[in-house]
Each structure stands twice: as structure tokens, then as C-alpha cells.
Design an enzyme around this catalytic site. Sequence first.
Site, mmCIF file in Angstrom:
data_model
loop_
_atom_site.group_PDB
_atom_site.id
_atom_site.type_symbol
_atom_site.label_atom_id
_atom_site.label_comp_id
_atom_site.label_asym_id
_atom_site.label_seq_id
_atom_site.Cartn_x
_atom_site.Cartn_y
_atom_site.Cartn_z
ATOM 1 N N GLU A 183 -0.701 4.527 2.423
ATOM 2 C CA GLU A 183 -1.431 3.861 1.347
ATOM 3 C C GLU A 183 -2.906 3.886 1.761
ATOM 4 O O GLU A 183 -3.360 3.053 2.533
ATOM 5 C CB GLU A 183 -0.934 2.424 1.159
ATOM 6 C CG GLU A 183 -1.509 1.769 -0.090
ATOM 7 C CD GLU A 183 -2.268 0.485 0.172
ATOM 8 O OE1 GLU A 183 -2.902 -0.017 -0.759
ATOM 9 O OE2 GLU A 183 -2.238 -0.018 1.311
ATOM 10 N N ASP B 163 1.117 0.565 5.272
ATOM 11 C CA ASP B 163 0.232 -0.234 4.434
ATOM 12 C C ASP B 163 -1.206 -0.212 4.947
ATOM 13 O O ASP B 163 -1.449 -0.162 6.155
ATOM 14 C CB ASP B 163 0.744 -1.680 4.417
ATOM 15 C CG ASP B 163 -0.117 -2.596 3.569
ATOM 16 O OD1 ASP B 163 -0.227 -2.340 2.360
ATOM 17 O OD2 ASP B 163 -0.690 -3.561 4.124
#
Length: 640
Positions: free
Chosen positions: A372, A319
Site C-alpha cells: 500500500e 500497510d
Amino acid sequence: MSHAIHYDISRFSELDIYLFKEGTHAKLYDHLGAHLMEREGRKGTYFAVWAPHARGVYVRGDFNEYNDRSHKLQLRGDGSGIWDGFIEGVEQGTTYKYHIDSEEENANADKADPYAFYAEVAPSSASRVWDIGDYQWNDKTWMRSRCKKNSHKAPISIYEVHLGSWRRKVEEGNRFLTYVEAATALASYLNEMNFTHVELLPITEYPFEGSWGYQVTGYFAPTSRYGTPQEFMQFVDIMHEHGIGVILDWVPSHFVTDGHGLMNFDGTCLYEHKDPRQGYHPEWGSAIFNYDRNEVRAFLISSAMFWLEKYHLDGIRVDAVASMLYLDYAREEGEWVPNEDGTNENKGAVKFLKQLNTSVYDAYDDIMMFAEESTNYPMVSRPVSQGGLGFGYKWNMGWMHDTLKYMKFDPIYRQHHHHHLTFSFVYMYNENYVLPLSHDEVVHMKGSLINKMPGEHSKKFANLRVLFSFIIAHPGKKLLFMGGEFAQFAEWNYKQSLDWHLLEYPDHKGVQTLVKTLNRLYKDEPSLHTGDVEKEGFSWIDENDYQANVISFIRKGAKNRKPIIVVCNFSDKEHTGYQIGLPSKGVYEEIFSSEDILFSGHGSVNTAPIKSVEKECHGRSNMLTINLAPLSVSFFKKVK
């Protein structure tokens, strides 16, 4: 029962300590934390924790009525900063915390174990002694074959799930499903819908439900909200039994500032930077890891390795990589500390990410690492040996934002925004991309996918069917957040179940059937997936017909596989007698139309096979004349 403490037992070799201090130890979970053991025939638990600046570290828990002075660990004499000791009679399930005696007056003294395998259910915050080595796995068949399932040439269609709100037991006080309950229902649903993988929003232990798991306290513990560690293992096992890969959303970019967490762990900024311009995240109100510290890199890499080894996970989605790569991320001038040469690249984070990907791929070459990453940072999904960060895939955030921006326009205006539709094709092979329609796009007043679509009711559904068809046709692996597949109108709410009752209505059921059909086509037609990350997998027919709001292209597999002709009509007008150039002459059949009545569309307009004509069109020597329904995507395939 005796709870004597002993110091003549250790789980560390000299090499372990050397690798830990060097930042290259990748399996610290075998050494630090709480481990059930025997000493001279007496059962108990060995505790080890890194706290180099503490004056003393004590274990307090159920076994000593949370006395904060009775069981002091011993500081090892090897300069590692590790305190350890064996306490007799401490059993499975015992709750405990480390009491840190610090010179810092305002330090939070009671800390959860950073390496705990299990924790109390929030809002309680103690760690639990737990043995995770007694689960009998049944997924040998999957583990032997997953290299093919996770290949760049494989169809990868990911269903993104928040376990706490996919479904709930409404009749039982709206409670969560357990790991096992969720696995049984979810695996069957994923098979029915033809998804290949499931990605879980973070299930690493976290205190606040509203963080969705992105504010972590336990990097080695599956959240106890849904059950025990063994029950999460069973979740993964059930998925593998059904042929579904499991991807974990993982957060090494920042961590929660709750007192029992990692922040100021031993009275000092141990895991985070001391300077708030480097160690505090203004956007999320969280602490930022100090990647320049060897032991911190080893902690995070060990966490990733832990989930792959102990829980048989098939991939990790990292993330907020952009926030890690740039020192000035979400900061104004004067709020960040540049490098000596004035640059803004976080060199420690780059080193960490390269080391992370090298470590996990060396150990497990059949898993997937996803980034990401929302900027144009180069070579994110290229090997470290070639100067890249070493990820297997990168989320294509640009595609997501451009495509959704284009789809929001009323069709009458789309001709003026054609570049939003086509720009992603310019760079689509610069990285190994995943095309996400993720949870981030259906929260915080952004509206659900169906509510982003323009027009009245029926046109909203037609537009959404076009969007889903377009993502399958576009090169790149696929990801869809739960609820989108049946056109949930409401924004996602983590406090409640998805609106499954909508499937009683034909339009919603039609969209679900469309997604099921598209996933099946994506899996069955090699031309739609084998060239997802290779330039040979795509060629344009016509990207410039902006006045008609139409694009057409070819998806290609191996030479002996028939290509798929894709024609997308983003206008709300029917185009009759529309001509497209072909790769070869023959008879073509429409194998898919988003307007099929099966999907609650108005019906396909190319029901009979169509023979090509030997006439130049779009620089090709053969052409096909077809009809395009309003707001539709059609796939054609040569049958003769």
C-alpha cells in the site's frame, strides 16, 4: 505442582544466534517466545525473550500468582541479549508477562511476549502459553494449485473484510462472529459473489478496537476476540476448501505505544528509534520501527514468514509503505532527520523491504506481497534483482483518488475533468497494480461509495454501477471493501454489522447482482484478466471524446482469445448511433450492460447482435454503430 526453573535447555544453535544478530533469521518464532516442552520427563514451558539492556527478566503468571521475582530467566552468554529458561509445570493456556528489571525509572516493567502465539481478550493484556502445532490441515489441494490462483495472469478480485463488523450476532448482544462462524458464512458468500480472495483487516493482536487492528501488540498472535489460533487456522482451511485465497493486512510500519507492547521494551528504545523525529509517528501517535537494527528486521521478517508457514496464508498486504520509505513522511521541516547527504529516503526501511520480499518469495514463490504505497516511488513491484523493492503488486492509490474525484462531479461538468478519468491509463503498466476501493474511502466523514455519487437516487445507483463496471474493465487486479457491493448508504462503523437489510430493496440487490455478474465475467473472460499487468492486454479505441463523456477501449488476452470491447458512457445522456472502431470485422454482441434490468437498470439498448461495417473509424478499418444508455458501461464480444 513444582514450578522449578532450569537453564540447561535451549532452542538456539550457534547459527541461530549468528543469524539473529545479523538480521537474517527468518524463523525466530521457532526459538523465541513460549514453547511447551519436556525436560527429563517433566513437562513445562521454555521461555526466551530479547532484552539486551535489562538488569533482569522474570516470568510472572498464573502459575506463580504473578510474582515478579520468583522465576528469573538467565542471560545467555553469547552476546545475543536473549534471556531464557525452562519452567516446570507451566501448561497450555497459562497467562504470563515478562517483568523487566530496568535501570530506567519510568519504564513499564510488565510486558506481553513479543513472540506469543496467543493472548488474553482485550482489554486484558497478558500472553498465553499455546501450542499451535496440533492442527490437522485439509487444504493440500488448494496449496498445490494456488500458484495458478495467485498468478499475474489469474483473475484476482479481492473482498476486503473487517471480521468484527462484517456480520454480528445481533440477537446475542451484538457479539462478534467467531473465526469458524465467520468462515462458514463468508466463504459461501464469497463463492456466491465470485470473489477470488479475501483480505482481512489486521487480525494480529491489538488492544484498541477503534484502531481496526492497525495498532499492533502481537505480531505472532491472531486476535483472541474471535477465537483460538487453531480456530483461525480452521478459518483459513475453510476458505481454501471453498477455493478462496486469504490475504493478511500486516503492519510493519509502526506499533502501538501501550505500556505492555514493544515500546521501551527493556527500558530502552529497543524496537523503535530513540529520537522522536525518527521513532514517533505524529499522524498516528504510534512508534516507528528502527529498521537499521538487525534484530528488528529479523523480528518483522519472521512475523511475515510465520503467517505464511503456520497459517497457510496466501498473501500479505504491507500497510503504509509510503510512511516507511520517507523520513519526512507527515512531518514539517525541522521535525525529521535527513540523511548525511540531505536526502529523505529511509535507507533502513528500503533495505528491510527488499530483504522481506526476497525472504518470503524465496520460501514461497506461490504467494503474493502487496504494497500500500501512495507515492510515485519507483519500481515498487519490480524484482529486487532489478533494483526494485520486490513486491508482487502495488495498490494504485492514484487511480482510486482520481476516479472517485471524477465520479463525484455531476455529469454536466465531467467533460472539464476528463483527465482524472484517463490519467491512470498513462502509467497503468509501470507497476503490477491492484485497483482498490478500500475501507479508507468510506470512513472519517468521507461518505460511502453510493453517497459519493452525484444526482438523485436512481442516478446515484447508475453511477455506482458504472464505477464497478469500470474497475472490472480497467487493467489491474481488483479490491472492494465490504458493504460497497450492495451500496450501503452509511459510512462503515466498526462497532456494528453491515446493513444487510438493504438487500430487501431492488436497487441495492441490483448492485449486488451487478458485482456478482462482473466478477463472474472477469473470471470467465481471459481477455479481462490475463493482460492485467502486461501492455499487450490493452489498447485504446478512443480516449478523447470528452464532450460526450465517453471512453472506449479493448481488453485483450492471448491471440486465440476473443477481445472484449468496452464502452463507458459517463454522461447522463443517451448516445444513439455511436460509432467505434473495431479490431476486426464480424458480428458483435453486447455481453454485459450495467443498465440491464437484472441490476435494476433501465434495460440494455443493444439487445440484438450487431454487424460491423467496413469503414474507417478511430484509425481502424471496421466500425460498429451502437447505442449507449445514459450512465452505462457495455462490454461487446465478437460472436461470428
